[in-house]
Each structure stands twice: as C-alpha cells, then as structure tokens.
Motif scaffolding. Structure first.
Motif, PDB file in Angstrom:
ATOM      1  N   ILE A  51       0.848  -1.191   0.000  1.00  0.00           N
ATOM      2  CA  ILE A  51       0.000   0.000   0.000  1.00  0.00           C
ATOM      3  C   ILE A  51       0.884   1.240   0.000  1.00  0.00           C
ATOM      4  CG2 ILE A  51      -1.745   1.313   1.278  1.00  0.00           C
ATOM      5  CD1 ILE A  51      -2.607  -1.364   2.547  1.00  0.00           C
ATOM      6  N   GLY A  52       0.586   2.147  -0.938  1.00  0.00           N
ATOM      7  CA  GLY A  52       1.263   3.431  -0.935  1.00  0.00           C
ATOM      8  C   GLY A  52       0.246   4.509  -0.617  1.00  0.00           C
ATOM      9  N   VAL A  53       0.657   5.515   0.130  1.00  0.00           N
ATOM     10  CA  VAL A  53      -0.275   6.596   0.444  1.00  0.00           C
ATOM     11  C   VAL A  53       0.088   7.802  -0.413  1.00  0.00           C
ATOM     12  CG1 VAL A  53      -1.098   8.174   2.205  1.00  0.00           C
ATOM     13  CG2 VAL A  53      -0.704   5.778   2.777  1.00  0.00           C
ATOM     14  N   LEU A  54      -0.897   8.262  -1.182  1.00  0.00           N
ATOM     15  CA  LEU A  54      -0.691   9.413  -2.046  1.00  0.00           C
ATOM     16  C   LEU A  54      -1.047  10.668  -1.257  1.00  0.00           C
ATOM     17  CD1 LEU A  54       0.020  10.101  -5.015  1.00  0.00           C
ATOM     18  CD2 LEU A  54      -2.418  10.090  -5.496  1.00  0.00           C
ATOM     19  N   ALA A  57       0.943  -4.584   3.113  1.00  0.00           N
ATOM     20  CA  ALA A  57      -0.437  -4.630   3.564  1.00  0.00           C
ATOM     21  C   ALA A  57      -0.570  -5.450   4.849  1.00  0.00           C
ATOM     22  CB  ALA A  57      -1.335  -5.205   2.481  1.00  0.00           C
ATOM     23  N   ALA A  58       0.251  -6.480   4.974  1.00  0.00           N
ATOM     24  CA  ALA A  58       0.150  -7.342   6.137  1.00  0.00           C
ATOM     25  C   ALA A  58       0.440  -6.578   7.431  1.00  0.00           C
ATOM     26  CB  ALA A  58       1.111  -8.520   5.990  1.00  0.00           C
ATOM     27  N   ASP A  59       1.341  -5.584   7.344  1.00  0.00           N
ATOM     28  CA  ASP A  59       1.714  -4.854   8.559  1.00  0.00           C
ATOM     29  C   ASP A  59       0.904  -3.571   8.740  1.00  0.00           C
ATOM     30  OD1 ASP A  59       3.698  -6.723   8.267  1.00  0.00           O
ATOM     31  OD2 ASP A  59       5.089  -5.288   7.343  1.00  0.00           O
ATOM     32  N   ALA A  60       0.096  -3.206   7.744  1.00  0.00           N
ATOM     33  CA  ALA A  60      -0.539  -1.889   7.787  1.00  0.00           C
ATOM     34  C   ALA A  60      -1.708  -1.870   8.766  1.00  0.00           C
ATOM     35  CB  ALA A  60      -1.038  -1.522   6.395  1.00  0.00           C
ATOM     36  N   THR A  61      -1.872  -0.745   9.422  1.00  0.00           N
ATOM     37  CA  THR A  61      -3.049  -0.551  10.269  1.00  0.00           C
ATOM     38  C   THR A  61      -3.820   0.650   9.747  1.00  0.00           C
ATOM     39  OG1 THR A  61      -1.900   0.956  11.746  1.00  0.00           O
ATOM     40  CG2 THR A  61      -1.840  -1.403  12.293  1.00  0.00           C
ATOM     41  N   ARG A  62      -5.098   0.653  10.026  1.00  0.00           N
ATOM     42  CA  ARG A  62      -5.922   1.800   9.620  1.00  0.00           C
ATOM     43  C   ARG A  62      -5.368   3.090  10.187  1.00  0.00           C
ATOM     44  NH1 ARG A  62     -10.927   0.725   7.619  1.00  0.00           N
ATOM     45  NH2 ARG A  62     -11.600   2.839   8.114  1.00  0.00           N
ATOM     46  N   GLU A  63      -4.889   3.026  11.422  1.00  0.00           N
ATOM     47  CA  GLU A  63      -4.421   4.238  12.097  1.00  0.00           C
ATOM     48  C   GLU A  63      -3.198   4.811  11.383  1.00  0.00           C
ATOM     49  OE1 GLU A  63      -5.270   1.342  13.680  1.00  0.00           O
ATOM     50  OE2 GLU A  63      -7.207   2.258  14.186  1.00  0.00           O
ATOM     51  N   GLU A  64      -2.271   3.907  11.082  1.00  0.00           N
ATOM     52  CA  GLU A  64      -1.035   4.356  10.436  1.00  0.00           C
ATOM     53  C   GLU A  64      -1.348   4.978   9.075  1.00  0.00           C
ATOM     54  OE1 GLU A  64       3.153   2.384   8.848  1.00  0.00           O
ATOM     55  OE2 GLU A  64       1.533   1.107   9.551  1.00  0.00           O
ATOM     56  N   LEU A  65      -2.223   4.290   8.311  1.00  0.00           N
ATOM     57  CA  LEU A  65      -2.569   4.803   6.995  1.00  0.00           C
ATOM     58  C   LEU A  65      -3.344   6.118   7.107  1.00  0.00           C
ATOM     59  CD1 LEU A  65      -3.630   1.526   5.176  1.00  0.00           C
ATOM     60  CD2 LEU A  65      -1.563   2.859   4.817  1.00  0.00           C
ATOM     61  N   GLY A  66      -4.248   6.178   8.063  1.00  0.00           N
ATOM     62  CA  GLY A  66      -5.031   7.400   8.268  1.00  0.00           C
ATOM     63  C   GLY A  66      -4.128   8.591   8.548  1.00  0.00           C
ATOM     64  N   LEU A  67      -3.110   8.350   9.356  1.00  0.00           N
ATOM     65  CA  LEU A  67      -2.167   9.413   9.704  1.00  0.00           C
ATOM     66  C   LEU A  67      -1.397   9.864   8.464  1.00  0.00           C
ATOM     67  CD1 LEU A  67      -1.588  10.717  12.402  1.00  0.00           C
ATOM     68  CD2 LEU A  67       0.337   9.168  12.699  1.00  0.00           C
ATOM     69  N   LEU A  68      -0.950   8.884   7.671  1.00  0.00           N
ATOM     70  CA  LEU A  68      -0.230   9.205   6.441  1.00  0.00           C
ATOM     71  C   LEU A  68      -1.125   9.983   5.473  1.00  0.00           C
ATOM     72  CD1 LEU A  68       1.745   5.933   5.678  1.00  0.00           C
ATOM     73  CD2 LEU A  68       2.723   8.225   5.727  1.00  0.00           C
ATOM     74  N   MET A  69      -2.392   9.567   5.396  1.00  0.00           N
ATOM     75  CA  MET A  69      -3.320  10.230   4.479  1.00  0.00           C
ATOM     76  C   MET A  69      -3.572  11.659   4.900  1.00  0.00           C
ATOM     77  SD  MET A  69      -5.986   7.092   3.993  1.00  0.00           S
ATOM     78  CE  MET A  69      -7.341   7.968   3.232  1.00  0.00           C
ATOM     79  N   ALA A  70      -3.620  11.873   6.195  1.00  0.00           N
ATOM     80  CA  ALA A  70      -3.985  13.199   6.691  1.00  0.00           C
ATOM     81  C   ALA A  70      -2.801  14.150   6.727  1.00  0.00           C
ATOM     82  CB  ALA A  70      -4.610  13.080   8.078  1.00  0.00           C
ATOM     83  N   THR A  71      -1.608  13.627   7.017  1.00  0.00           N
ATOM     84  CA  THR A  71      -0.467  14.527   7.237  1.00  0.00           C
ATOM     85  C   THR A  71       0.683  14.277   6.283  1.00  0.00           C
ATOM     86  OG1 THR A  71       0.591  13.031   8.789  1.00  0.00           O
ATOM     87  CG2 THR A  71      -1.007  14.582   9.694  1.00  0.00           C
ATOM     88  N   GLY A  72       0.676  13.150   5.598  1.00  0.00           N
ATOM     89  CA  GLY A  72       1.783  12.861   4.692  1.00  0.00           C
ATOM     90  C   GLY A  72       2.994  12.312   5.422  1.00  0.00           C
ATOM     91  N   SER A  73       2.850  12.051   6.729  1.00  0.00           N
ATOM     92  CA  SER A  73       3.996  11.491   7.442  1.00  0.00           C
ATOM     93  C   SER A  73       3.501  10.597   8.561  1.00  0.00           C
ATOM     94  CB  SER A  73       4.876  12.628   7.991  1.00  0.00           C
ATOM     95  OG  SER A  73       4.988  12.525   9.387  1.00  0.00           O
ATOM     96  N   SER A  74       4.249   9.548   8.861  1.00  0.00           N
ATOM     97  CA  SER A  74       3.764   8.596   9.851  1.00  0.00           C
ATOM     98  C   SER A  74       4.051   9.068  11.270  1.00  0.00           C
ATOM     99  CB  SER A  74       4.382   7.223   9.600  1.00  0.00           C
ATOM    100  OG  SER A  74       5.768   7.361   9.451  1.00  0.00           O
ATOM    101  N   GLU A  75       4.816  10.161  11.406  1.00  0.00           N
ATOM    102  CA  GLU A  75       5.070  10.673  12.751  1.00  0.00           C
ATOM    103  C   GLU A  75       3.934  11.578  13.220  1.00  0.00           C
ATOM    104  OE1 GLU A  75       8.187  10.679  10.745  1.00  0.00           O
ATOM    105  OE2 GLU A  75       8.160   8.706  11.701  1.00  0.00           O
ATOM    106  N   GLY A  76       3.087  11.973  12.291  1.00  0.00           N
ATOM    107  CA  GLY A  76       1.961  12.805  12.674  1.00  0.00           C
ATOM    108  C   GLY A  76       2.330  14.259  12.853  1.00  0.00           C
ATOM    109  N   GLN A  77       3.528  14.659  12.365  1.00  0.00           N
ATOM    110  CA  GLN A  77       3.862  16.070  12.439  1.00  0.00           C
ATOM    111  C   GLN A  77       3.891  16.646  11.044  1.00  0.00           C
ATOM    112  OE1 GLN A  77       7.462  15.057  14.154  1.00  0.00           O
ATOM    113  NE2 GLN A  77       6.734  15.071  16.246  1.00  0.00           N
ATOM    114  N   ARG A  78       3.557  17.883  10.943  1.00  0.00           N
ATOM    115  CA  ARG A  78       3.565  18.516   9.637  1.00  0.00           C
ATOM    116  C   ARG A  78       4.915  19.122   9.367  1.00  0.00           C
ATOM    117  NH1 ARG A  78      -1.722  20.485   6.987  1.00  0.00           N
ATOM    118  NH2 ARG A  78      -2.731  18.503   7.191  1.00  0.00           N
TER     119      ARG A  78
END
Lengths: 386, 503
Positions: free
Chosen positions: B468-471, B482-503
């Motif tokens: 899964i790639g997040v655009l 996909a096996a390691d992905a969680t909704r939360e991690e992907l949601g964060l990437l989708m919303a901020t573009g980074s998995s740390e949750g910082q802009r």
C-alpha cells in the motif's frame, strides 16, 4: 389528484404502446414527429392563405399539381431536390459526430467553384466523358471537403466551436467567389465574354448525361446523391468508422478513454460533411448549369439544415425530405400563377416545418452540448426511482 | 415524530416498496440499510413528497399527511439532503441557502439578516460555513454542510440524508458524524440512508434493512454486527475477508519515475510520483481524494499528457502514448468515472462490451462490423461476469450502477492482460457486486497481472492490496506492506503525509 396521476400513467402507457408499435413497424423511430410537423405547417399555412382571401384548397391543389401534376413536373421537382440531398447530408453526418455543421452554404460554394474551375480547364475537352465527369465530381467533392475540414481542424487545434467558424467560413468563401467571378481587373475566373458575372463554361466532356429535359434538367447526378445516402447509412450503421463517429458524438470522453482518436474523427467527419455538399455542387455545375454563378446555391445550404433535421439526420429519410422540399419549391410557381398566392407562402410553410421540428431537435441538441460540459459541482436533478 | 405504515409503491414492472413500515422517534438516528435498488430512495422520496404512495399512510407527529410535493413536506418540518447536491455553483452559500425561501426587505434581498441567521445556525450545530463563499469553490464536504444548513434554515426537525457519506473522505466522514450527533443532541431526528455497514454501526440508534422493496429486519445498533446486517441485506451469507493466497510477485511491469501531471486548471497535482508494480501483486494507492489520484491514473493510461517524468510498462517507455497504444500493450483500465468514461449510456451492452476493441479482427473485417461476433462475445461476457440484464441488446443506461460496473469490468478484465489500473472499482456498489469484483481482481493477480488499485475506501485497499502506498499531495508519502498496515497508520499518512503525525 391521485386519480389524475393514475389516469396520466394510463395514457402514458397507451401512448408508449402506440409508440412501440410505430417503432416496430417503421424502424425509423423519431420520424413520425416530422410528419406531424409537416401536417401542422400546412394547416397553419392554409389559415394564412385564407386570411389573404384565397381558398387554401385551391391554392394547395395548384401547388400539388405544380409538384407532381405530370411527368415534366415530377422530373422538375426531383431535379430541384437533388442538390438538397447533399447539403442535408452535410449537416447530418457531422451531427452524428456531435458537431453542428452549419457551413454547407459555404461548402457548396467551395465545391462549386472548384468543380467549375476544373471543368473549364482547357485539357478537359481532350478527355473522354468517363474520365472527365468523375474528375469534375471529385474536384467539387474535394473543394467541399477541404472547406468543411477547416472548421474541424480549428476545433481540434484551438477549440473554436464549429458553429462560429462555419458561419465565418461561409462569409469568407461567399465574398471570395463573388470577387473571383465578378472581377475584370484582374480577371480571375470570370468569363469575360459574358454580360453576367459567371465563370467560363465547362468542357462538354464534363457534362453529366441528361435523364429528362425538364425544368430544371434532371440528370444523372440524382443517382450519385441518392447512392451516397445509402452509402452513408451503411457507413454509420455497419462500419467501424461509423461506430467511432457515433461514439464520439454520444460521448467524446468515453471515446478518448476507449482509444478512439477523437480529433481525427472530428476532422474526418467535418471533411466528409463538406464533401457531400461539394459533391452536390459539382453535380449541379456539371449537370444543370455548366458554369458557376454565386447565386445558384443561395440558401441551399441553410435549406439543407432544415431538411436534415426534418429527416432526423437519418440518411435515407433525407432523400424523402429533400424530395418534399425541392418539389414544394418547384411547384410553387404554379400556385402563384393559378391561385395568386405568392411563392413566399411555400417558404413560410417550410420555415414553419423547420420551426416545429427544430423547436424540439435544436433544443435537445443544445441541451446535449451542455451535458458534455460537466462541472463536478453541477446541481443535478433528483435521481430516478430505483 | 414520523410513522410510515404499510407503504406500497409500484413502478411499471417493479414493486419498489412492498408494505414497508418504519417509525422515527425524536432525537434518534434511524438507518435505512439496503443494496442498490432495494427501495430506500423510493421510500424517503415518498416521505419527502416527491412520490405518492399507492397504499399506506405517512404520519408526521401523529397526524396523517398527504403531500402533494416537497413543499408540503418542508412545511411539515421535513428536510432532505440528496446524494447529488441541489446547489447552484455560481451563487454564494448565503444565496443558495435562502433560495426559494428568500429573506426580503421590500423588493430587495436582505442578505445581512440571512447571514446572521446562517451564522447562528452554523454555530449552534457546529456546521462551519462561510455565507459569502461561492459554492463552486467549496469542497464536497463543505457543500454538504451548506445543504444541511439549508434544511435547518427551513426549520426542519426531521432530516433525511441520502447516502451522505458516499462523497466524503474518511476524515470528513468523522466530522460529519460529529455534526449528526450534535443535531440529534438538540432534538432533531434523522433518517440516514447508506449501504456502508461500518457507518451504520457507528451512528445508528435503530436500523431497518430493506431488500427488494420489503423490510427484512430491524435491529438496534447494540444487537447487530456487520455480518448479521450484511446477511440480511444480501439475503445470504456474505464473505467479508477476501480469500487470497500470498502474493508471488514477479518482474516489475509498471514503473513511474518522478511523474508530474497537471489537472484541468493547469495546476500540477501529481508532483514527482515514483512507483514500481510487479507482476502478480496488487499495489494499492490510498489517499484522501483530490491528492492527484485522478490525474495519476489518467496519465499512466495515456488519457492525460504528463508534465514531466516518465512512465514505463513492460520495459518500454510509454510516457504520453495514446490510450489505444497502451491498451494494446495489455494494460486495462477501469476508470473512476463510470458514466463519463466507462460507458456510452445510449449504446447497448454489446457495443459497450467492445468499446475498446470494436476494431479488432474478430469484430471487424475490412472496416465492417461483425455484429454476430460482437453479440456472441457479449453474451459470453454477460454470463461469465453475471451481468443481470434482459439481453445484450439492452441499452446500458437501463441497468443498475452495479451491473454497469460489471459490464466495464467484464470488458477490461478479459483479454491478454499484463497490467490493470483500477480506480474506485466498487464506488456506489452493493455488497454482492463488490464481493464479485474483488474476487475478479484477485483472480487476475493470481494469473500474474500487475494491479494498480486506487481507491478512497480504506477497507478496500486493506483487503485487496499486497503493498500500500499513500498518495499525499501528488507524491507517495509512504509505502507499507499490507500485512503490517493498520488503519491508524494509513489514516495518519493520508492526513499529514507522514507517519510521525507532524507537519
């Protein structure tokens, strides 16, 4: 209110039943609308005639005899109708590709002047007829195709709408040919020995054989134009290219997605449309006039629009619609002579036919143009029941 | 608040509602659940006065009503937000809201007082809207808020929301649920139409399930599970987990390098996109809509010129090739916009099934169409892909959305495929069709086709993809297995573009 609704639904069902039967029976689905339009126009025309104090039945009887009252009348009517087939096809073909070609008027002139020029070339008289005649017809067809193709190219390269560009090109070619035919200094295409502005006469070898010596002359061009209608019907219905044309006309976005070269189809359809007008003009130059005069084709292109819409752009129905149109014009003088009703009344009836047909067709056409311009924020109507 | 009793409504050839009953209490969210064509819209259209029932009664606050049109329903305090918004894009928010209910001072519009009323409504229900913004400039989520304010402005107590989340991004859906809860908290009653099970369980107080025009079950949110609701909706056991074997990826088939693409306004929305999709894997692209998905897919498939970078398929550079050339290479494309690109609405099913290969030797000899071969092929595909239709010569517009999509999928997923680009393949479809299309995509993957899947449905991405790639803003913000992905991690990437949750 509920009862009224149900009654409406009942009438609707009955009407759709009749509609279905008509469709099955005629296989020319929307044409009956045109028949209604013709009927209605004659009724309104009759009212007009009685207002000026003439019995409409007397007038219409004279008109009818003028149209089909004898062999000469019939031949004259058919002869008058032949070029309208081409100018109507010019609208109809482009229409299938979703384009509104109202440039048949100009495409006729372009085709006519080209045919007259080629037909009058000095070496044409050395050629046998079976070479010279196709040559003059092809020349006119090419002239029309080029003049029709230009708005297609403009549309694909610059986005200029073909309605605007064909109108402009109509004026351009009209004044262009007038100058070419009128000018004595320099002499361009004018026959300097003639007192009226016209081109040199075409070579005798390039004259289409005559069928009936009627007024106007009925010539072999009839077969060319009627034949083209069947060819166009076949192309649209059965060929791969026709499928592409129809697809682009109905949904250019899906066409692009499906790999159809939309621009190529647009240019080809416009060129083909112009070619039909050009062929009609060439057949007139070759079979009827023998030279080119700008006035010959006056309003013929615009009448083509009316005829094509009357026929609902069905190429075979165009033959019938053109015959009706041409014979009305051909029969009108007898009506004027016998019933003292001006020829213009026929023009008025024709205008009303167009009005009744187009009030539906043009509105729908323009509506479809709107739909193509899909804005993601467009307010859409409430979705259907299911 | 609202009682619907024994409603029956028939259209020519189909009974859309058959003895349907429903009650809505004050302050409650009542979910109406069902597949496409189950009769949900018909039912609420009768409540809103757009159709009249053949039989049965509707009572509002205990009083029987007979609506002549939607004006009567509005007068009774019923408001409806349609799936397709009824807004005028060139008008401002305030103008849209007062339209049909204009606040006037003499002969002039009193926009000032309208603005004040809108602001106070917006504040009270947490519906942030700017009365002076032009509607056409607003996002879909904002437009929906305008529709809600419009209904509230007309003093609606009963709100009917027709598939309100279908057009929203995951984040917007959460905001929307907040709004819905604040509305019911203040005494509004809501009928919420959807076919998304997760949403039903998240917001509903009570649930009514419709199937083929009949009520097949009612439940409370506490007593229901996704499985039980889905089974009710479809009428049989639904398999949720897409069964798929471990991917066996082969050689790279589709590759982009620093791909840049501009949208219709000339703004670059794909801004340096790199991806490599291998044979036999599904690469899912998640992301909030409007982050360049459409332009990316169109550029890869040749429908839109690139602004820079390159696209390679099967080892050849295919940047800016025509759609046909790319298609002939063995690359299929299920487009995002079904009605605009996917089908020609006026054509028959058969013609739509050969829309991209009508010119092949099989269907066209010397430029003449072979209708016999076209119909035979269509007949076969219709059976193979379970398209529910009276015949291949039926006009495609007469089919439901799900069946139209099956036609597109049937067309695209047959032939000698090497790669498949699918965009929003199941948007607006019912559970049964979704299941079917998912199975077909997995089948192709198992045959060694490289699949690029773009979807706004996170569930779809998660259940189908191998990687899964997040655009995010036109480039890949991150790639995960996909096996390691969680909704939360992907949601964060989708919303901020980074998995740390910082802009």
């Amino acid at each position: 209110m509920n009862g009224a609704r149900n009654a409406n639904a009942g009438v609707g069902r009955a009407a759709s039943q009749i509609h279905r039967v008509l469709t099955e029976a005629w296989r020319l689905q929307p044409l009956y609308v045109s028949l209604y339009a013709i009927l209605l126009s004659f009724v309104v025309g009759g009212v007009l005639i009685s207002i000026i104090g003439v019995n409409p039945f007397t007038a219409y009887w004279a008109l009818l005899r003028g149209m089909v009252g004898g062999g000469d009348e019939i031949a004259g009517s058919v002869a008058r109708s032949v070029p309208f087939i081409g100018s109507a096809l010019a609208l109809a073909f482009a229409f299938r590709a979703g384009l509104f070609n109202i440039g048949a008027e100009g495409q006729l002139l372009a085709g006519g002047i080209t045919a007259a020029y080629v037909g009058a070339l000095s070496w044409m008289s050395d050629l046998p007829g079976f070479v010279a005649i196709p040559l003059i017809l092809i020349a006119g067809t090419m002239g029309g195709a080029i003049w029709g193709g230009i708005p297609g190219v403009l549309r694909t390269k610059t986005g200029a709408h073909e309605v605007i560009s064909t109108i402009m090109l109509n004026s351009l070619v009209l004044f262009g040919v007038r100058w070419m035919v009128n000018s004595r200094d320099p002499v361009v295409l004018r026959d300097t020995e003639s007192t009226v502005p016209r081109t040199d006469s075409i070579s005798d070898t390039a004259v289409l054989p005559e069928l009936v010596d009627s007024q106007p002359v009925l010539h072999v061009g009839l077969f060319a134009l009627v034949g083209i209608c069947f060819v166009v019907a076949f192309v649209l219905k059965r060929t791969t290219f026709g499928f592409e044309v129809g697809t682009v006309g109905l949904n250019p976005h899906a066409s692009h997605y499906a790999g159809i070269n939309v621009n190529r189809v647009i240019v080809a359809s416009m060129a083909a449309s112009g070619a039909f007008a050009g062929l009609a003009a060439a057949s007139e130059i070759s079979g009827t006039n023998g030279f080119f005069q700008p006035g010959t084709f006056f309003l013929m292109g615009f009448d083509g629009i009316a005829i094509a819409l009357l026929a609902r752009t069905n190429p075979v129905a165009i033959i019938a619609a053109a015959l009706l149109w041409g014979s009305m014009l051909s029969g009108a003088p007898l009506m004027q002579q016998e019933a003292d009703v001006s020829i213009d009344v026929v023009r008025i009836i024709q205008a009303m036919v167009l009005l009744f047909v187009a009030a539906d067709a043009i509105v729908r056409y323009l509506f479809r143009v709107r739909e193509l311009d899909q804005s993601p924020f467009k307010a859409t109507s409430i979705e259907g029941a299911m | 608040m609202l009682e619907v009793e024994g409603i029956t409504k028939a259209f020519p050839g189909v009974v859309a509602n058959d003895d349907v009953s429903l009650t809505l209490n004050q302050g409650e969210i009542h979910c109406l659940l069902g597949e496409n064509g189950a009769g949900k819209s018909t039912l609420v259209n009768m409540v809103f006065g757009l159709y009249r029932p053949d039989q049965g009664t509707i009572k509002v606050r205990g009083e029987e009503v007979h609506f002549e049109d939607s004006g009567d329903a509005i007068a009774r305090g019923i408001g409806m937000v349609h799936q397709h918004f009824q807004l005028i894009p060139v008008f401002t928010v305030a103008e849209n809201i007062i339209l049909g209910n204009e606040v006037t001072k003499g002969a002039f519009l009193d926009l000032d007082s309208a603005r004040r009323q809108i602001d106070s409504l917006a504040e009270r229900y947490g519906l942030a809207v700017d009365p002076d913004a032009t509607v056409g400039d607003l996002s879909v989520g904002e437009q929906q808020r305008v529709e809600l304010v419009k209904a509230l402005f007309r003093d609606a107590d009963i709100l009917i929301l027709d598939e309100p989340t279908a057009v929203l991004t995951p984040g917007e859906v959460d905001d929307f649920f907040g709004v819905v809860e604040s509305l019911t908290g203040q005494g509004k009653s809501i009928i919420f139409i959807t076919h998304k099970l997760r949403e039903v369980l998240a917001v509903a107080d009570r649930i009514t399930v419709l199937r083929a025009g009949q009520v097949v079950g009612t439940a409370t949110a506490e007593g229901a599970t996704q499985q039980s609701l889905a089974n009710l909706m479809v009428g049989r056991d639904v398999v949720f987990r897409v069964d798929k074997a471990e991917a066996d990826p082969g050689a790279p088939v589709l590759r982009t390098q620093d791909l840049r693409v501009a949208d219709d306004r000339g703004v670059e929305t794909v801004t340096g996109f790199d991806v490599e999709v291998r044979a036999g894997e599904i690469f899912g692209i998640a992301g909030v809509e409007g982050n360049g998905q459409r332009e990316l897919v169109e550029a890869i498939c040749g429908m839109r010129p690139t602004a820079g970078g390159r696209v390679e398929m099967l080892g050849q550079e295919t940047t800016d090739w025509s759609p046909r050339k790319i298609n002939e290479l063995g690359v299929a494309h299920v487009p995002e916009n079904r009605s605009k690109h996917g089908v020609v609405a006026q054509y028959t099913i058969a013609d739509n099934l050969v829309l991209n290969r009508y010119h092949h030797r099989k269907f066209s000899q010397r430029g003449v169409r072979n209708t016999g071969a076209i119909n035979a092929e269509a007949q076969e595909l219709v059976e193979q892909f379970d398209v529910r239709t009276p015949g291949v010569d039926a006009v495609i517009d007469t089919l439901s959305g799900g069946n139209q999509q099956k036609v597109i999928v049937a067309r695209e997923l047959t032939g000698d495929l090497k790669a498949l680009v699918v965009a929003q393949p199941t948007r607006g479809l019912d559970v049964g069709s979704i299941e079917f299309i998912h199975r077909k995509i997995i089948e192709l993957r198992d045959r060694g086709v490289a699949v690029l899947l773009v979807s706004a449905e996170l569930d779809e991405i998660l259940s189908l993809s191998d990687r899964i790639g997040v655009l995010y803003r036109g480039r890949l913000a991150g790639t995960v297995n996909a096996a390691d992905a969680t909704r939360e991690e992907l949601g964060l990437l989708m919303a901020t573009g980074s998995s740390e949750g910082q802009r």
